[in-house]
Motif scaffolding. Structure first.
Motif, PDB file in Angstrom:
ATOM      1  N   ARG A  61       0.833  -1.208   0.000  1.00 27.40           N
ATOM      2  CA  ARG A  61       0.000   0.000   0.000  1.00 27.40           C
ATOM      3  C   ARG A  61       0.865   1.254   0.000  1.00 27.40           C
ATOM      4  O   ARG A  61       1.817   1.374   0.781  1.00 27.40           O
ATOM      5  N   VAL A  62       0.520   2.184  -0.876  1.00 25.03           N
ATOM      6  CA  VAL A  62       1.216   3.460  -0.957  1.00 25.03           C
ATOM      7  C   VAL A  62       0.191   4.584  -0.859  1.00 25.03           C
ATOM      8  O   VAL A  62      -0.900   4.495  -1.424  1.00 25.03           O
ATOM      9  N   LEU A  63       0.542   5.622  -0.114  1.00 23.11           N
ATOM     10  CA  LEU A  63      -0.280   6.816  -0.014  1.00 23.11           C
ATOM     11  C   LEU A  63       0.405   7.923  -0.801  1.00 23.11           C
ATOM     12  O   LEU A  63       1.568   8.238  -0.553  1.00 23.11           O
ATOM     13  N   VAL A  64      -0.313   8.521  -1.754  1.00 26.26           N
ATOM     14  CA  VAL A  64       0.204   9.633  -2.549  1.00 26.26           C
ATOM     15  C   VAL A  64      -0.502  10.906  -2.100  1.00 26.26           C
ATOM     16  O   VAL A  64      -1.735  10.989  -2.149  1.00 26.26           O
ATOM     17  N   VAL A  65       0.286  11.890  -1.644  1.00 22.19           N
ATOM     18  CA  VAL A  65      -0.273  13.163  -1.182  1.00 22.19           C
ATOM     19  C   VAL A  65       0.302  14.274  -2.056  1.00 22.19           C
ATOM     20  O   VAL A  65       1.484  14.616  -1.951  1.00 22.19           O
ATOM     21  N   ASP A  66      -0.535  14.838  -2.932  1.00 23.82           N
ATOM     22  CA  ASP A  66      -0.092  15.874  -3.867  1.00 23.82           C
ATOM     23  C   ASP A  66      -1.322  16.609  -4.364  1.00 23.82           C
ATOM     24  O   ASP A  66      -2.371  15.994  -4.566  1.00 23.82           O
ATOM     25  N   ASP A  67      -1.203  17.922  -4.559  1.00 21.65           N
ATOM     26  CA  ASP A  67      -2.362  18.690  -5.016  1.00 21.65           C
ATOM     27  C   ASP A  67      -2.399  18.857  -6.535  1.00 21.65           C
ATOM     28  O   ASP A  67      -3.332  19.479  -7.054  1.00 21.65           O
ATOM     29  N   GLU A  68      -1.415  18.331  -7.264  1.00 18.51           N
ATOM     30  CA  GLU A  68      -1.445  18.350  -8.727  1.00 18.51           C
ATOM     31  C   GLU A  68      -2.253  17.140  -9.196  1.00 18.51           C
ATOM     32  O   GLU A  68      -1.725  16.027  -9.288  1.00 18.51           O
ATOM     33  N   ARG A  69      -3.500  17.374  -9.508  1.00 18.38           N
ATOM     34  CA  ARG A  69      -4.410  16.254  -9.764  1.00 18.38           C
ATOM     35  C   ARG A  69      -4.010  15.447 -10.996  1.00 18.38           C
ATOM     36  O   ARG A  69      -4.176  14.229 -11.017  1.00 18.38           O
ATOM     37  N   GLY A  70      -3.479  16.110 -12.018  1.00 20.41           N
ATOM     38  CA  GLY A  70      -3.018  15.372 -13.187  1.00 20.41           C
ATOM     39  C   GLY A  70      -1.885  14.422 -12.839  1.00 20.41           C
ATOM     40  O   GLY A  70      -1.861  13.272 -13.281  1.00 20.41           O
ATOM     41  N   LEU A  71      -0.938  14.901 -12.021  1.00 21.88           N
ATOM     42  CA  LEU A  71       0.174  14.062 -11.592  1.00 21.88           C
ATOM     43  C   LEU A  71      -0.329  12.907 -10.729  1.00 21.88           C
ATOM     44  O   LEU A  71       0.121  11.766 -10.873  1.00 21.88           O
ATOM     45  N   VAL A  72      -1.275  13.208  -9.839  1.00 19.69           N
ATOM     46  CA  VAL A  72      -1.805  12.164  -8.960  1.00 19.69           C
ATOM     47  C   VAL A  72      -2.489  11.071  -9.778  1.00 19.69           C
ATOM     48  O   VAL A  72      -2.308   9.875  -9.523  1.00 19.69           O
ATOM     49  N   ARG A  73      -3.260  11.477 -10.789  1.00 22.81           N
ATOM     50  CA  ARG A  73      -3.918  10.473 -11.645  1.00 22.81           C
ATOM     51  C   ARG A  73      -2.887   9.601 -12.352  1.00 22.81           C
ATOM     52  O   ARG A  73      -3.036   8.371 -12.439  1.00 22.81           O
ATOM     53  N   ALA A  74      -1.820  10.233 -12.852  1.00 19.23           N
ATOM     54  CA  ALA A  74      -0.780   9.482 -13.554  1.00 19.23           C
ATOM     55  C   ALA A  74      -0.063   8.519 -12.599  1.00 19.23           C
ATOM     56  O   ALA A  74       0.211   7.359 -12.955  1.00 19.23           O
ATOM     57  N   LEU A  75       0.240   8.994 -11.381  1.00 20.16           N
ATOM     58  CA  LEU A  75       0.896   8.126 -10.405  1.00 20.16           C
ATOM     59  C   LEU A  75      -0.012   6.982  -9.981  1.00 20.16           C
ATOM     60  O   LEU A  75       0.444   5.841  -9.831  1.00 20.16           O
ATOM     61  N   HIS A  76      -1.276   7.275  -9.786  1.00 22.24           N
ATOM     62  CA  HIS A  76      -2.230   6.235  -9.406  1.00 22.24           C
ATOM     63  C   HIS A  76      -2.272   5.148 -10.471  1.00 22.24           C
ATOM     64  O   HIS A  76      -2.208   3.954 -10.171  1.00 22.24           O
ATOM     65  N   ARG A  77      -2.363   5.577 -11.724  1.00 18.42           N
ATOM     66  CA  ARG A  77      -2.424   4.616 -12.835  1.00 18.42           C
ATOM     67  C   ARG A  77      -1.133   3.803 -12.929  1.00 18.42           C
ATOM     68  O   ARG A  77      -1.152   2.578 -13.057  1.00 18.42           O
ATOM     69  N   GLY A  78       0.003   4.484 -12.867  1.00 20.43           N
ATOM     70  CA  GLY A  78       1.280   3.800 -13.017  1.00 20.43           C
ATOM     71  C   GLY A  78       1.607   2.877 -11.860  1.00 20.43           C
ATOM     72  O   GLY A  78       2.056   1.741 -12.060  1.00 20.43           O
ATOM     73  N   LEU A  79       1.374   3.345 -10.637  1.00 25.74           N
ATOM     74  CA  LEU A  79       1.687   2.521  -9.465  1.00 25.74           C
ATOM     75  C   LEU A  79       0.756   1.318  -9.364  1.00 25.74           C
ATOM     76  O   LEU A  79       1.179   0.230  -8.942  1.00 25.74           O
ATOM     77  N   THR A  80      -0.488   1.502  -9.742  1.00 22.22           N
ATOM     78  CA  THR A  80      -1.418   0.371  -9.749  1.00 22.22           C
ATOM     79  C   THR A  80      -0.946  -0.693 -10.723  1.00 22.22           C
ATOM     80  O   THR A  80      -0.982  -1.901 -10.432  1.00 22.22           O
ATOM     81  N   ALA A  81      -0.455  -0.241 -11.886  1.00 20.74           N
ATOM     82  CA  ALA A  81       0.068  -1.181 -12.882  1.00 20.74           C
ATOM     83  C   ALA A  81       1.300  -1.913 -12.372  1.00 20.74           C
ATOM     84  O   ALA A  81       1.583  -3.044 -12.791  1.00 20.74           O
ATOM     85  N   GLU A  82       2.032  -1.266 -11.428  1.00 21.56           N
ATOM     86  CA  GLU A  82       3.229  -1.898 -10.858  1.00 21.56           C
ATOM     87  C   GLU A  82       2.895  -2.805  -9.681  1.00 21.56           C
ATOM     88  O   GLU A  82       3.780  -3.374  -9.067  1.00 21.56           O
ATOM     89  N   GLY A  83       1.612  -2.917  -9.347  1.00 25.41           N
ATOM     90  CA  GLY A  83       1.203  -3.839  -8.295  1.00 25.41           C
ATOM     91  C   GLY A  83       0.966  -3.209  -6.938  1.00 25.41           C
ATOM     92  O   GLY A  83       0.747  -3.926  -5.953  1.00 25.41           O
ATOM     93  N   PHE A  84       0.984  -1.866  -6.854  1.00 28.25           N
ATOM     94  CA  PHE A  84       0.719  -1.189  -5.593  1.00 28.25           C
ATOM     95  C   PHE A  84      -0.785  -0.958  -5.413  1.00 28.25           C
ATOM     96  O   PHE A  84      -1.513  -0.748  -6.394  1.00 28.25           O
ATOM     97  N   ALA A  85      -1.236  -0.983  -4.170  1.00 29.02           N
ATOM     98  CA  ALA A  85      -2.571  -0.504  -3.829  1.00 29.02           C
ATOM     99  C   ALA A  85      -2.410   0.956  -3.437  1.00 29.02           C
ATOM    100  O   ALA A  85      -1.642   1.281  -2.521  1.00 29.02           O
ATOM    101  N   VAL A  86      -3.102   1.868  -4.127  1.00 27.90           N
ATOM    102  CA  VAL A  86      -2.833   3.299  -4.006  1.00 27.90           C
ATOM    103  C   VAL A  86      -4.017   4.046  -3.403  1.00 27.90           C
ATOM    104  O   VAL A  86      -5.152   3.919  -3.874  1.00 27.90           O
ATOM    105  N   ASP A  87      -3.753   4.832  -2.354  1.00 28.93           N
ATOM    106  CA  ASP A  87      -4.698   5.809  -1.830  1.00 28.93           C
ATOM    107  C   ASP A  87      -4.139   7.194  -2.113  1.00 28.93           C
ATOM    108  O   ASP A  87      -2.905   7.367  -2.206  1.00 28.93           O
ATOM    109  N   VAL A  88      -5.016   8.196  -2.235  1.00 29.61           N
ATOM    110  CA  VAL A  88      -4.553   9.543  -2.559  1.00 29.61           C
ATOM    111  C   VAL A  88      -5.174  10.571  -1.619  1.00 29.61           C
ATOM    112  O   VAL A  88      -6.251  10.357  -1.052  1.00 29.61           O
TER     113      VAL A  88
END
Length: 217
Positions: free
Chosen positions: A2-29
């Motif tokens: 599980r990874v928690l991503v805390v960032d106010d750049e919503r475009g970046l957060v969406r990209a990180l969520h998509r990429g990290l999920t593909a790498e096998g992480f469970a992502v909360d933002v």
């Protein structure tokens, strides 16, 4: 994991969520520091990705508060600031790694996996000498229960002395370890010992003539 991503750049957060999920992480933002702190303090995360510049509460404050609450989840800080003092500030408050924007996603993932291999951080022990207490985790110093504000260099000097409270520490050793061999004159140690004495009391640091210094108590 599980990874928690805390960032106010919503475009970046969406990209990180998509990429990290593909790498096998469970992502909360979370999109602000207050919400990020709330989620992180609940525990259960293996690693936290935390931006420095956040609404409501900045990343430095979030890390400081987490460490004060004994939450030792590894933190990778993100920032557009790449100055050496910006990096030092992030690490000094308790972050485990620092990555400047823009960054390559593959580098982010490799940094996260490196943090995970460390299996979290062990809380450093609180140092005591008589009524003097230094908590390296929160970088807080108290004397007889009263908080004492020290600069980064004063804190580093006191911490080294307290780590070696069982012996006298010479000026050259203090200069080499606290100033990282930056070519400072050895007399800078005497100057900073004077600063500590003004803030902590003259008896807090003893001078052993011809040998060096030691923390009283």
């Amino acid at each position: 994991m599980r990874v928690l991503v805390v960032d106010d750049e919503r475009g970046l957060v969406r990209a990180l969520h998509r990429g990290l999920t593909a790498e096998g992480f469970a992502v909360d933002v979370a999109y602000d520091g207050e919400r990020g702190l709330e989620l992180a303090a609940q525990g259960g995360y293996d690693v936290i990705v935390l931006d420095v510049m956040l609404p409501r509460r900045n990343g430095y404050d979030v890390v400081t508060e987490l460490r004060a609450q004994d939450v030792w989840t590894p933190v990778l800080m993100l920032s557009a600031k790449d100055g050496e003092y910006d990096v030092a500030d992030g690490l000094d408050v308790g972050a485990d790694d620092y990555l400047t924007k823009p960054f390559a996603f593959v580098v982010l993932v490799s940094r996260l996996r490196a943090l995970l291999r460390r299996q979290g951080q062990v809380r450093p022990p609180v140092l005591t000498a008589g009524d003097l207490v230094l908590d390296p985790a929160t970088r807080r110093v108290t004397r007889s229960g009263e908080a004492v504000a020290l600069t980064t260099r004063e804190l580093a000097l006191l911490e080294y002395l307290m780590h070696h409270a069982d012996r006298v520490v010479g000026k050259v050793e203090l200069r080499d370890h606290v100033w990282d061999g930056t070519g400072e004159d050895v007399n800078v140690v005497e100057v900073y010992v004077g600063y500590l004495r003004r803030k902590l009391g003259r008896e807090a640091v003893e001078t052993v003539r011809g040998a060096g210094y030691r923390v009283a108590g």
